[in-house]
Write a protein that holds these residues in place. Structure first.
Motif, PDB file in Angstrom:
ATOM      1  N   GLY A 142       0.403  -1.214   0.404  1.00  0.00           N
ATOM      2  CA  GLY A 142      -0.329   0.271   0.184  1.00  0.00           C
ATOM      3  C   GLY A 142       0.736   1.212   0.225  1.00  0.00           C
ATOM      4  N   LYS A 143       1.727   0.531  -0.049  1.00  0.00           N
ATOM      5  CA  LYS A 143       2.981   2.797   0.403  1.00  0.00           C
ATOM      6  C   LYS A 143       3.147   2.832  -0.808  1.00  0.00           C
ATOM      7  CE  LYS A 143       7.320   3.547   2.363  1.00  0.00           C
ATOM      8  NZ  LYS A 143       7.067   4.990   3.539  1.00  0.00           N
ATOM      9  N   GLY A 144       3.825   3.838  -0.795  1.00  0.00           N
ATOM     10  CA  GLY A 144       4.299   4.338  -2.338  1.00  0.00           C
ATOM     11  C   GLY A 144       5.608   4.523  -2.533  1.00  0.00           C
ATOM     12  N   ALA A 145       6.030   4.152  -3.564  1.00  0.00           N
ATOM     13  CA  ALA A 145       7.499   4.303  -3.659  1.00  0.00           C
ATOM     14  C   ALA A 145       8.082   4.328  -4.873  1.00  0.00           C
ATOM     15  CB  ALA A 145       8.210   2.598  -3.264  1.00  0.00           C
ATOM     16  N   LEU A 146       9.438   4.772  -5.199  1.00  0.00           N
ATOM     17  CA  LEU A 146       9.939   5.080  -6.479  1.00  0.00           C
ATOM     18  C   LEU A 146      10.772   3.737  -7.259  1.00  0.00           C
ATOM     19  CD1 LEU A 146      11.088   8.115  -6.447  1.00  0.00           C
ATOM     20  CD2 LEU A 146       9.620   8.200  -7.286  1.00  0.00           C
ATOM     21  N   ALA A 147      10.961   3.011  -8.240  1.00  0.00           N
ATOM     22  CA  ALA A 147      11.242   1.600  -8.760  1.00  0.00           C
ATOM     23  C   ALA A 147      12.191   2.275  -9.616  1.00  0.00           C
ATOM     24  CB  ALA A 147      10.390   0.888  -8.984  1.00  0.00           C
ATOM     25  N   ARG A 148      13.235   2.120  -9.961  1.00  0.00           N
ATOM     26  CA  ARG A 148      14.428   1.577 -10.679  1.00  0.00           C
ATOM     27  C   ARG A 148      14.117   0.920 -11.800  1.00  0.00           C
ATOM     28  NH1 ARG A 148      20.148   1.406  -9.324  1.00  0.00           N
ATOM     29  NH2 ARG A 148      19.932  -0.471  -9.929  1.00  0.00           N
ATOM     30  N   ILE A 149      13.489   1.789 -13.328  1.00  0.00           N
ATOM     31  CA  ILE A 149      13.388   0.506 -14.292  1.00  0.00           C
ATOM     32  C   ILE A 149      14.397   0.949 -15.191  1.00  0.00           C
ATOM     33  CG2 ILE A 149      11.623   0.170 -15.726  1.00  0.00           C
ATOM     34  CD1 ILE A 149       9.585   0.279 -13.846  1.00  0.00           C
ATOM     35  N   GLU A 150      15.168  -0.393 -15.913  1.00  0.00           N
ATOM     36  CA  GLU A 150      16.512   0.746 -16.734  1.00  0.00           C
ATOM     37  C   GLU A 150      17.091   1.930 -15.958  1.00  0.00           C
ATOM     38  OE1 GLU A 150      14.692   1.695 -20.229  1.00  0.00           O
ATOM     39  OE2 GLU A 150      13.324  -0.740 -20.943  1.00  0.00           O
ATOM     40  N   SER A 151      16.722   2.954 -16.509  1.00  0.00           N
ATOM     41  CA  SER A 151      18.040   3.922 -15.828  1.00  0.00           C
ATOM     42  C   SER A 151      17.794   5.060 -15.628  1.00  0.00           C
ATOM     43  CB  SER A 151      19.409   4.297 -16.529  1.00  0.00           C
ATOM     44  OG  SER A 151      17.987   5.044 -18.196  1.00  0.00           O
ATOM     45  N   TYR A 152      15.761   4.833 -15.160  1.00  0.00           N
ATOM     46  CA  TYR A 152      15.219   5.735 -14.410  1.00  0.00           C
ATOM     47  C   TYR A 152      14.086   5.270 -13.247  1.00  0.00           C
ATOM     48  CZ  TYR A 152      16.401   8.195 -19.397  1.00  0.00           C
ATOM     49  OH  TYR A 152      17.166   9.189 -19.496  1.00  0.00           O
ATOM     50  N   TYR A 153      13.626   5.722 -12.795  1.00  0.00           N
ATOM     51  CA  TYR A 153      12.806   5.756 -11.799  1.00  0.00           C
ATOM     52  C   TYR A 153      11.252   6.533 -11.964  1.00  0.00           C
ATOM     53  CZ  TYR A 153      16.594   4.972  -7.978  1.00  0.00           C
ATOM     54  OH  TYR A 153      17.972   4.434  -7.607  1.00  0.00           O
ATOM     55  N   TYR A 154      10.391   5.618 -11.535  1.00  0.00           N
ATOM     56  CA  TYR A 154       9.310   5.582 -11.671  1.00  0.00           C
ATOM     57  C   TYR A 154       8.272   5.480 -10.443  1.00  0.00           C
ATOM     58  CZ  TYR A 154      10.582   5.603 -16.396  1.00  0.00           C
ATOM     59  OH  TYR A 154      11.347   5.889 -17.667  1.00  0.00           O
ATOM     60  N   PRO A 155       7.522   6.564 -10.115  1.00  0.00           N
ATOM     61  CA  PRO A 155       6.116   6.183  -9.254  1.00  0.00           C
ATOM     62  C   PRO A 155       5.619   5.069  -9.365  1.00  0.00           C
ATOM     63  CG  PRO A 155       5.342   7.657 -10.169  1.00  0.00           C
ATOM     64  CD  PRO A 155       6.570   7.291 -10.892  1.00  0.00           C
ATOM     65  N   VAL A 156       5.461   4.234  -7.769  1.00  0.00           N
ATOM     66  CA  VAL A 156       4.771   2.579  -7.650  1.00  0.00           C
ATOM     67  C   VAL A 156       3.843   2.503  -6.736  1.00  0.00           C
ATOM     68  CG1 VAL A 156       6.526   2.197  -9.278  1.00  0.00           C
ATOM     69  CG2 VAL A 156       7.007   1.688  -7.515  1.00  0.00           C
ATOM     70  N   ARG A 157       3.418   1.913  -6.873  1.00  0.00           N
ATOM     71  CA  ARG A 157       2.646   1.596  -5.564  1.00  0.00           C
ATOM     72  C   ARG A 157       2.581   0.257  -5.311  1.00  0.00           C
ATOM     73  NH1 ARG A 157       0.813   4.521  -1.491  1.00  0.00           N
ATOM     74  NH2 ARG A 157      -0.043   5.841  -3.557  1.00  0.00           N
ATOM     75  N   ILE A 158       2.889  -0.253  -3.695  1.00  0.00           N
ATOM     76  CA  ILE A 158       3.519  -1.116  -3.408  1.00  0.00           C
ATOM     77  C   ILE A 158       2.478  -2.216  -2.962  1.00  0.00           C
ATOM     78  CG2 ILE A 158       5.162  -2.883  -1.835  1.00  0.00           C
ATOM     79  CD1 ILE A 158       6.985  -0.314  -1.548  1.00  0.00           C
ATOM     80  N   ILE A 159       2.606  -3.362  -3.761  1.00  0.00           N
ATOM     81  CA  ILE A 159       1.522  -4.142  -4.286  1.00  0.00           C
ATOM     82  C   ILE A 159       1.580  -5.239  -2.254  1.00  0.00           C
ATOM     83  CG2 ILE A 159      -0.557  -6.184  -4.989  1.00  0.00           C
ATOM     84  CD1 ILE A 159      -0.358  -3.790  -5.475  1.00  0.00           C
ATOM     85  N   LYS A 160       2.720  -6.361  -2.484  1.00  0.00           N
ATOM     86  CA  LYS A 160       3.423  -7.465  -2.172  1.00  0.00           C
ATOM     87  C   LYS A 160       4.480  -8.003  -2.043  1.00  0.00           C
ATOM     88  CE  LYS A 160       2.070 -11.369  -4.951  1.00  0.00           C
ATOM     89  NZ  LYS A 160       1.301 -12.810  -5.031  1.00  0.00           N
ATOM     90  N   ARG A 161       5.057  -7.939  -1.083  1.00  0.00           N
ATOM     91  CA  ARG A 161       6.555  -8.817  -1.011  1.00  0.00           C
ATOM     92  C   ARG A 161       6.665 -10.434  -1.506  1.00  0.00           C
ATOM     93  NH1 ARG A 161       9.794  -8.626   4.252  1.00  0.00           N
ATOM     94  NH2 ARG A 161       8.481  -7.568   4.447  1.00  0.00           N
ATOM     95  N   ASN A 162       7.591 -10.525  -2.641  1.00  0.00           N
ATOM     96  CA  ASN A 162       7.473 -11.789  -3.431  1.00  0.00           C
ATOM     97  C   ASN A 162       8.043 -12.859  -2.053  1.00  0.00           C
ATOM     98  OD1 ASN A 162       5.965 -11.370  -4.838  1.00  0.00           O
ATOM     99  ND2 ASN A 162       7.345  -9.958  -5.989  1.00  0.00           N
ATOM    100  N   LYS A 163       9.290 -12.206  -1.604  1.00  0.00           N
ATOM    101  CA  LYS A 163      10.417 -13.486  -0.708  1.00  0.00           C
ATOM    102  C   LYS A 163       9.471 -13.696   0.923  1.00  0.00           C
ATOM    103  CE  LYS A 163      13.198 -14.969  -3.911  1.00  0.00           C
ATOM    104  NZ  LYS A 163      14.101 -15.888  -4.231  1.00  0.00           N
ATOM    105  N   LYS A 164      10.097 -14.644   1.463  1.00  0.00           N
ATOM    106  CA  LYS A 164      10.301 -14.546   3.199  1.00  0.00           C
ATOM    107  C   LYS A 164      10.974 -13.369   3.602  1.00  0.00           C
ATOM    108  CE  LYS A 164       7.351 -17.746   3.194  1.00  0.00           C
ATOM    109  NZ  LYS A 164       5.865 -17.742   3.375  1.00  0.00           N
ATOM    110  N   HIS A 165      10.972 -13.078   4.793  1.00  0.00           N
ATOM    111  CA  HIS A 165      11.409 -11.937   4.996  1.00  0.00           C
ATOM    112  C   HIS A 165      12.610 -12.223   5.106  1.00  0.00           C
ATOM    113  CE1 HIS A 165      12.385  -8.011   7.234  1.00  0.00           C
ATOM    114  NE2 HIS A 165      12.768  -9.059   8.411  1.00  0.00           N
TER     115      HIS A 165
END
Length: 104
Positions: A6-29
């Motif tokens: 639910g938190k907002g973040a910036l994700a690096r895709i290729e060489s730029y950052y884009y605003p994203v919304r986090i949905i879920k963690r894929n690996k265990k903590h």
């Protein structure tokens, strides 16, 4: 990093950052190479996945940086479509190119 669904973040895709919304963690903590499922904001140019869920490695995620102006200015944001450039229903109806005429 304090990421959570639910938190907002910036994700690096290729060489730029884009605003994203986090949905879920894929690996265990606690495991190495954690990935997160995120949704890229609609209207992002140069990203075919805009509006879709994609998986991003945790090292490519940065929080929103609301209170860190110096670090925020070091981030290279990607391009996106401005709100006034998105055609609405009236624009589509008024554009004659969407309605080809018959030759008769």
């Amino acid at each position: 990093m304090p990421f959570r669904p639910g938190k907002g973040a910036l994700a690096r895709i290729e060489s730029y950052y884009y605003p994203v919304r986090i949905i879920k963690r894929n690996k265990k903590h606690g495991e190495t190479n954690q990935t997160w499922t995120v949704v890229v904001w609609r209207g992002c140019k140069l990203v075919e996945e805009a509006g879709k869920q994609i998986s991003v490695a945790e090292e490519n995620l940065v929080d929103e940086l609301w209170d860190n102006q110096t670090r925020r200015r070091q981030i290279r944001l990607g391009q996106w479509i401005h709100a006034y450039e998105v055609p609405n229903e009236e624009d589509i109806l008024l554009d004659n190119r969407h309605y080809p005429y018959t030759p008769r």
